[in-house]
Design an enzyme around this catalytic site. Structure first.
Site, PDB file in Angstrom:
ATOM      1  N   ARG A 131       0.880  -1.183   0.000  1.00 17.82           N
ATOM      2  CA  ARG A 131       0.000   0.000   0.000  1.00 17.82           C
ATOM      3  C   ARG A 131       0.906   1.218   0.000  1.00 17.82           C
ATOM      4  O   ARG A 131       1.702   1.392   0.933  1.00 17.82           O
ATOM      5  CB  ARG A 131      -0.927   0.000   1.212  1.00 17.82           C
ATOM      6  CG  ARG A 131      -1.649   1.332   1.394  1.00 17.82           C
ATOM      7  CD  ARG A 131      -2.747   1.306   2.420  1.00 17.82           C
ATOM      8  NE  ARG A 131      -3.908   0.583   1.915  1.00 17.82           N
ATOM      9  CZ  ARG A 131      -5.118   0.647   2.486  1.00 17.82           C
ATOM     10  NH1 ARG A 131      -5.316   1.387   3.561  1.00 17.82           N
ATOM     11  NH2 ARG A 131      -6.116  -0.043   1.979  1.00 17.82           N
ATOM     12  N   HIS A 173      -7.371   0.728  -6.250  1.00 19.63           N
ATOM     13  CA  HIS A 173      -7.589  -0.148  -5.088  1.00 19.63           C
ATOM     14  C   HIS A 173      -8.324  -1.411  -5.558  1.00 19.63           C
ATOM     15  O   HIS A 173      -9.474  -1.637  -5.198  1.00 19.63           O
ATOM     16  CB  HIS A 173      -8.406   0.618  -4.043  1.00 19.63           C
ATOM     17  CG  HIS A 173      -8.399   0.011  -2.673  1.00 19.63           C
ATOM     18  ND1 HIS A 173      -7.614  -1.071  -2.333  1.00 19.63           N
ATOM     19  CD2 HIS A 173      -9.101   0.331  -1.554  1.00 19.63           C
ATOM     20  CE1 HIS A 173      -7.828  -1.385  -1.066  1.00 19.63           C
ATOM     21  NE2 HIS A 173      -8.724  -0.560  -0.571  1.00 19.63           N
ATOM     22  N   ASP A 226     -17.447   7.071  -1.587  1.00 25.24           N
ATOM     23  CA  ASP A 226     -16.209   6.885  -0.831  1.00 25.24           C
ATOM     24  C   ASP A 226     -15.938   8.202  -0.107  1.00 25.24           C
ATOM     25  O   ASP A 226     -16.622   9.219  -0.361  1.00 25.24           O
ATOM     26  CB  ASP A 226     -15.054   6.534  -1.794  1.00 25.24           C
ATOM     27  CG  ASP A 226     -13.744   6.203  -1.071  1.00 25.24           C
ATOM     28  OD1 ASP A 226     -13.789   5.979   0.164  1.00 25.24           O
ATOM     29  OD2 ASP A 226     -12.685   6.179  -1.723  1.00 25.24           O
ATOM     30  N   CYS A 249     -16.373   1.525   0.688  1.00 30.45           N
ATOM     31  CA  CYS A 249     -15.205   0.693   1.015  1.00 30.45           C
ATOM     32  C   CYS A 249     -14.812   0.814   2.479  1.00 30.45           C
ATOM     33  O   CYS A 249     -14.151  -0.071   3.010  1.00 30.45           O
ATOM     34  CB  CYS A 249     -14.045   1.055   0.105  1.00 30.45           C
ATOM     35  SG  CYS A 249     -13.418   2.734   0.334  1.00 30.45           S
TER      36      CYS A 249
HETATM   37  N1  NVA Z   1     -10.134   6.587  -1.345  1.00 28.36           N
HETATM   38  C1  NVA Z   1      -9.708   6.184  -0.034  1.00 28.36           C
HETATM   39  C2  NVA Z   1      -9.872   4.706   0.137  1.00 28.36           C
HETATM   40  C3  NVA Z   1      -9.543   4.195   1.510  1.00 28.36           C
HETATM   41  C4  NVA Z   1      -9.658   2.721   1.630  1.00 28.36           C
HETATM   42  C5  NVA Z   1      -8.270   6.611   0.199  1.00 28.36           C
HETATM   43  O1  NVA Z   1      -7.434   6.431  -0.683  1.00 28.36           O
HETATM   44  O2  NVA Z   1      -8.005   7.155   1.282  1.00 28.36           O
HETATM   45  N1   CP Z   2     -11.279  -0.249   2.558  1.00 28.34           N
HETATM   46  C1   CP Z   2     -10.004  -0.309   2.986  1.00 28.34           C
HETATM   47  O1   CP Z   2      -9.066  -0.573   2.232  1.00 28.34           O
HETATM   48  O2   CP Z   2      -9.865  -0.106   4.315  1.00 28.34           O
HETATM   49  P1   CP Z   2      -8.492   0.096   5.118  1.00 28.34           P
HETATM   50  O3   CP Z   2      -7.929   1.439   4.691  1.00 28.34           O
HETATM   51  O4   CP Z   2      -8.903   0.069   6.554  1.00 28.34           O
HETATM   52  O5   CP Z   2      -7.563  -1.013   4.768  1.00 28.34           O
END
Ligand code: NVA
Ligand code: CP
Length: 302
Positions: free
Chosen positions: A104, A131, A220, A259
């Site tokens: 990540r 993602h 989201d 999500c």
């Molecule tokens: N769009 C969000 C998703 C978190 C799982 C982010 O990148 O923070």
């Molecule tokens: N939806 C998701 O990826 O959650 P986290 O950021 O908690 O891993």
């Protein structure tokens, strides 16, 4: 001798519909018969996090445990990566220890760079751009609720410049369902994401357009982990909040997906996320099942 190409899980189009469908099918089987297994006995997955995580970290760790393997999670800051060791050198070394890597990170290009130097499969655990593990869990949830993906009316309401949405766009093209994106003009999808000639994906700046036919309503967070302009985004996105009034415009059988983490009172209100149409807890649980199937695919067992 040239070996088989590694099975990286970076972007949905890299895999194509047959492999993605096979992964989803296995995920349903694994969910229906959840029990400790030995498919990945002796295998280790390393999880590298340069951003926070709850679901991704816990679901991958539990997935490896339940498949008989082992997972270790480490933050980029704790690694020499955070002190300037290159992505390439990190990848080369990790491949000598573990059987798969989940990453990540911020820049998608960093993930690709690491993948180029990896001798083991790499899984995209979220970048600023995408993602894909999340969308596989979302697709699994839609299949559970509706039986199939083809032709499902999906409406995304909120941030159009978003890593989760980017993969929903890929999914609409691969699985052939209409996707309406309701977003402010200033936060429109990256034009590179919009598939030329695919009438299945439509962008509108009207917050209610498409909701009448919606079977799946998604949003989201308005401010993703990599966004520095939170105040501007919150102001622009206010009209796109999913609340009971807007959810009421959709079909009665429509489900709500997010999500998570949710920012209650911003992109979604309590009455929707806690209401009867919310499928977000199944969606979160499905991260576990679908990621088991992704791991099995990466390691040649799907
Ligand atoms: N769009 C969000 C998703 C978190 C799982 C982010 O990148 O923070
Ligand atoms: N939806 C998701 O990826 O959650 P986290 O950021 O908690 O891993």
């Amino acid at each position: 001798m040239i070996g088989k190409p590694l099975r990286h899980f970076i972007d949905l189009p890299d895999l194509g519909e047959p492999a993605l469908s096979a992964i989803l099918k296995r995920a349903h089987v694994l969910k229906a018969a959840r029990r400790p297994r030995q498919d990945l006995a002796g295998k280790t997955l390393a999880l590298i996090f340069e951003k926070p995580s709850t679901r991704t970290r816990v679901s991958f760790e539990v997935a490896m445990n339940e498949l008989g393997g082992h997972a270790l999670a480490i933050t980029g800051k704790e690694m020499q990566l955070g002190q300037g060791e290159t992505l390439g050198d990190t990848a080369r070394v990790m491949g000598r220890f573990v059987h798969a890597l989940m990453v990540r990170t911020f820049e998608h290009e960093h993930l690709l760079e690491l993948t180029r130097h990896s001798s083991v499969p790499v899984i995209n655990g979220l970048t600023n751009y995408s993602h894909p593990c999340q969308i596989m869990a979302d697709l699994m949830t839609v299949q559970e609720r509706f039986g199939s993906l083809k032709g499902r009316h999906v409406v995304w309401c909120g941030d159009g410049d978003n890593n989760v949405l980017n993969i929903w766009i890929q999914a609409a093209v691969i699985f052939d369902f209409p996707l309406v994106i309701c977003c402010p003009k200033e936060l429109s999808p990256n034009p590179a994401m919009l598939p030329g000639g695919h009438a299945r994906v439509m962008v509108t700046h009207h917050p209610n357009q498409g909701l009448k036919d919606a079977e799946v309503v998604i949003t989201d967070t308005w401010v993703s982990m990599h966004n520095a302009d939170g105040e501007r985004r919150r102001a622009l996105l206010q009209p796109y909040q999913i609340n009971a009034r807007r959810m009421g415009l959709a079909s009665k059988k429509a489900i709500f997906l997010h999500c998570l983490p949710a920012h209650r009172g911003e992109e979604v209100t309590d009455d929707v996320i806690d209401g009867p149409q919310s499928a977000v807890w199944d969606e979160a649980e499905n991260r576990l099942h679908v990621q088991k199937a992704i791991l099995l695919w990466c390691l040649g067992k799907v």
